[in-house]
Design a protein around this motif. Sequence first.
Motif, short mmCIF file in Angstrom:
data_model
loop_
_atom_site.label_atom_id
_atom_site.label_comp_id
_atom_site.label_asym_id
_atom_site.label_seq_id
_atom_site.Cartn_x
_atom_site.Cartn_y
_atom_site.Cartn_z
N GLN A 1 0.91 -1.13 0.09
CA GLN A 1 0.12 -0.22 -0.17
C GLN A 1 0.78 1.33 0.08
O GLN A 1 1.59 1.28 1.03
CB GLN A 1 -0.74 0.05 1.31
CG GLN A 1 -1.86 1.37 1.31
CD GLN A 1 -2.94 1.23 0.04
OE1 GLN A 1 -3.64 0.50 -0.06
NE2 GLN A 1 -2.95 2.31 -0.52
N ASP A 2 0.60 2.01 -1.06
CA ASP A 2 1.46 3.41 -1.00
C ASP A 2 0.65 4.45 -0.29
O ASP A 2 -0.70 4.53 -0.37
CB ASP A 2 1.42 3.81 -2.56
CG ASP A 2 2.39 5.12 -2.92
OD1 ASP A 2 2.85 5.56 -1.81
OD2 ASP A 2 1.96 5.64 -3.95
N SER A 3 1.22 5.29 0.55
CA SER A 3 0.71 6.25 1.43
C SER A 3 0.70 7.81 0.75
O SER A 3 0.03 8.62 1.18
CB SER A 3 0.98 6.25 2.88
OG SER A 3 2.10 6.80 2.98
N ASN A 4 1.82 7.58 -0.08
CA ASN A 4 2.13 9.08 -0.53
C ASN A 4 2.18 9.38 -2.06
O ASN A 4 2.53 10.31 -2.34
CB ASN A 4 3.38 9.61 -0.05
CG ASN A 4 4.51 8.76 -0.66
OD1 ASN A 4 4.33 7.65 -1.32
ND2 ASN A 4 5.89 9.14 -0.06
N GLY B 1 3.68 5.96 -5.86
CA GLY B 1 3.66 4.67 -6.63
C GLY B 1 4.36 3.54 -5.92
O GLY B 1 4.27 2.23 -6.51
N ILE B 2 5.03 3.72 -4.85
CA ILE B 2 5.86 2.78 -4.08
C ILE B 2 5.19 2.52 -2.72
O ILE B 2 5.15 3.36 -2.22
CB ILE B 2 7.11 3.27 -4.20
CG1 ILE B 2 7.65 3.29 -5.40
CG2 ILE B 2 7.94 2.19 -3.37
CD1 ILE B 2 9.11 4.04 -5.64
N GLY B 3 5.02 1.25 -2.45
CA GLY B 3 4.33 0.80 -1.30
C GLY B 3 5.24 1.31 -0.11
O GLY B 3 6.82 1.38 -0.24
N ASP B 4 4.66 1.51 1.16
CA ASP B 4 5.48 2.17 2.37
C ASP B 4 5.02 1.84 3.52
O ASP B 4 3.86 1.02 3.57
CB ASP B 4 5.82 3.73 2.16
CG ASP B 4 4.60 4.43 1.68
OD1 ASP B 4 3.31 4.21 2.71
OD2 ASP B 4 4.47 5.11 0.91
N LEU B 5 5.57 1.85 4.65
CA LEU B 5 5.37 1.74 5.86
C LEU B 5 4.08 2.14 6.60
O LEU B 5 2.99 1.61 7.10
CB LEU B 5 6.36 1.94 6.95
CG LEU B 5 7.35 0.91 6.55
CD1 LEU B 5 8.62 1.67 7.63
CD2 LEU B 5 7.73 -0.46 6.95
N ALA C 1 14.64 4.52 2.55
CA ALA C 1 14.00 5.74 2.53
C ALA C 1 12.56 5.94 1.84
O ALA C 1 11.63 6.44 2.05
CB ALA C 1 14.98 6.83 1.99
N GLN C 2 12.60 4.86 0.73
CA GLN C 2 11.49 4.88 -0.09
C GLN C 2 10.20 4.36 0.69
O GLN C 2 8.87 4.57 0.39
CB GLN C 2 11.56 3.77 -1.46
CG GLN C 2 12.40 4.64 -2.32
CD GLN C 2 12.71 3.66 -3.70
OE1 GLN C 2 12.40 2.47 -3.63
NE2 GLN C 2 12.78 4.37 -4.81
N TYR C 3 10.54 3.46 1.87
CA TYR C 3 9.50 2.93 2.80
C TYR C 3 9.08 3.85 3.79
O TYR C 3 8.16 3.71 4.66
CB TYR C 3 10.13 1.64 3.37
CG TYR C 3 9.99 0.48 2.28
CD1 TYR C 3 9.60 0.70 0.81
CD2 TYR C 3 10.79 -0.65 2.74
CE1 TYR C 3 9.60 -0.24 0.04
CE2 TYR C 3 10.78 -1.72 1.55
CZ TYR C 3 10.53 -1.51 0.29
OH TYR C 3 10.46 -2.71 -0.61
CA CA Z 1 4.86 5.60 -1.11
#
Ligand code: CA
Length: 557
Positions: free
Chosen positions: A85-88, A91-95, A138-140
């Motif tokens: 699930q991407d929060s920001n 396009g990349i999933g993150d914590l 950092a991407q996460y």
């Molecule tokens: Ca993201």
Amino acid sequence: MSPFVILGATFLRNTALILGTALSLNACGGGSTPPTGPAVVQPEPVVGNLPPVEVSAVALADPGSALPEGWQNGAFMQIFVRSYQDSNGDGIGDLRGLIQRLDYLKTLGVRGLWLMPVTQSQDKDHGYAVVDYRNIEAQYGSLADFDELLRQAHARGIGVIVDYVINHSAAENPLFVQSKSANSNAYRDWYLWSGTKPTGWSIYGNDPWKGSVGNYYFAPFWDQMPDFNLTNAKVTAWHMDNLRFWMNRGVDGFRFDAVGNLVENGAGAWENQPQNYTILRAARQMMDGYAKRFLVCEGPSDPGGYTAACGSAFAFNNTANIFSAARGEAAGVQRVAAFHATAAAGATSRMSTMLSNHDSFAGQRASDQLIGNVAQMKLAAATYLLQPGTPFIYYGEEIGMAGGGTLGGDAKLRTPMSWNNSIANVGFSTGTPYRSLSGNLSNFNVAAEQADPNSMLAFYTAILGLRNSIPALTGGSYEAVTVNGSVMSFQRRVGASTAVVVINYGTSAAAVSVTGLTASGTLATAYPSATADVSVDASGQISVTLGAQAVRVLTLR
Ligand code: CA
Ligand code: NOJ
């Protein structure tokens, strides 16, 4: 150390041990970590342009565990954060995205999460090329995001274990950058070097020795993932510090990557070497200084041996059995029943079971292996969720998610989670997903399946509900295993809890007798809910009729 003119890895590893005291680790030794805070960073002095390394000692400071005893017997979800699930909107999933989905996981009945590597990585994909063992990619997100994830997961009774890559680092890891800089570098012996090209080696069909004349290094997985020298006691001690770093933050355990590859004793002796088990037992023992920590190891060619060393290991050798049984093949049903037959007495009861994972060598997703046959997918799910062991659900299996239709290799297995049927983003991101999507997103997605009582998701939720509410299914014995054609039955017991499981893998209805029950009692039907109770006769036997491709779970009243 003197210039290396050596013959191979074994010689260098022995040399490293003998000369160990000559190596200087400036920032190592002493120091402690506050219970919930990060380790104190003591940067190495920069030599020339070399990057500083993080090798400060971390002492045991257990924040404790609020998880229930035996939490690790509940089902885990294996999560590839990049695809969850991407929060920001990048396009990349993150914590932070994963935190948003914790309620979904709790409702599903998951009791633990295995996060694929969340540490800073060089590969920017699977994460197994670790650049910084004590920081978040950092991407996460950040360490603060990770702490928040732990807090929120624990508040929901969910434990979190993280992937730990013990065998190799990224080539861009400062330790390797130092190591390769000069024969005399203090970290030279943290990796495996040879002046001349060792001959006769082949691992997974490739020559593991990379580099060039005078500087060959050992890297069987990828030239950008050099193997550590795990016969160097300073390296294993540093790994222990890293493990304590995460456990001091509240991490509930680890999945150790590639444990079959830890130590090599020569070109013909590179897998499952005795030293591997010694290292793992030491790690397990160190973890036992903390409350309720779980360790599961990835050693595909020796699941039993690594279960003994680590406490649990993945049952790679049972996935084909499960799929064969699900297809209704009588031989597969026999093998699936026998796999855990020694569970009450032996190591297999502690094994971690699964249908698939993120690696194509372990097989495609259930939907692809069973060609979208939902009845068979449900049978496969019931098998690993109701038999002994700790089930690991690979994210998306609970909705029957297929691999990426246009992707190949491992990427096919690692597509964004299908939260809804949007062909633009499947609800995974408000932006453009970094990778193309699953091939069956239109019909197999969370939103659609939450509205369908007959969906895969509803089935997983029901079976996990049984597993969580019936102690015999969570951590009970495995007894009276019987196979009759395409029907398997077994009993599981712990304390006063008894469960009888009958699975008909065949495509016709079947009548089954189950013996060895408490005489003249009554069994309540726990699944399916609309089915009546069953009376046990005076000889301790019941007769039940199951429809085609059906599951029945009964408990002692
Ligand atoms: Ca993201
Ligand atoms: C096994 C992991 O599961 C795989 O994805 C990874 O590429 C290798 N180990 C190397 O770390």
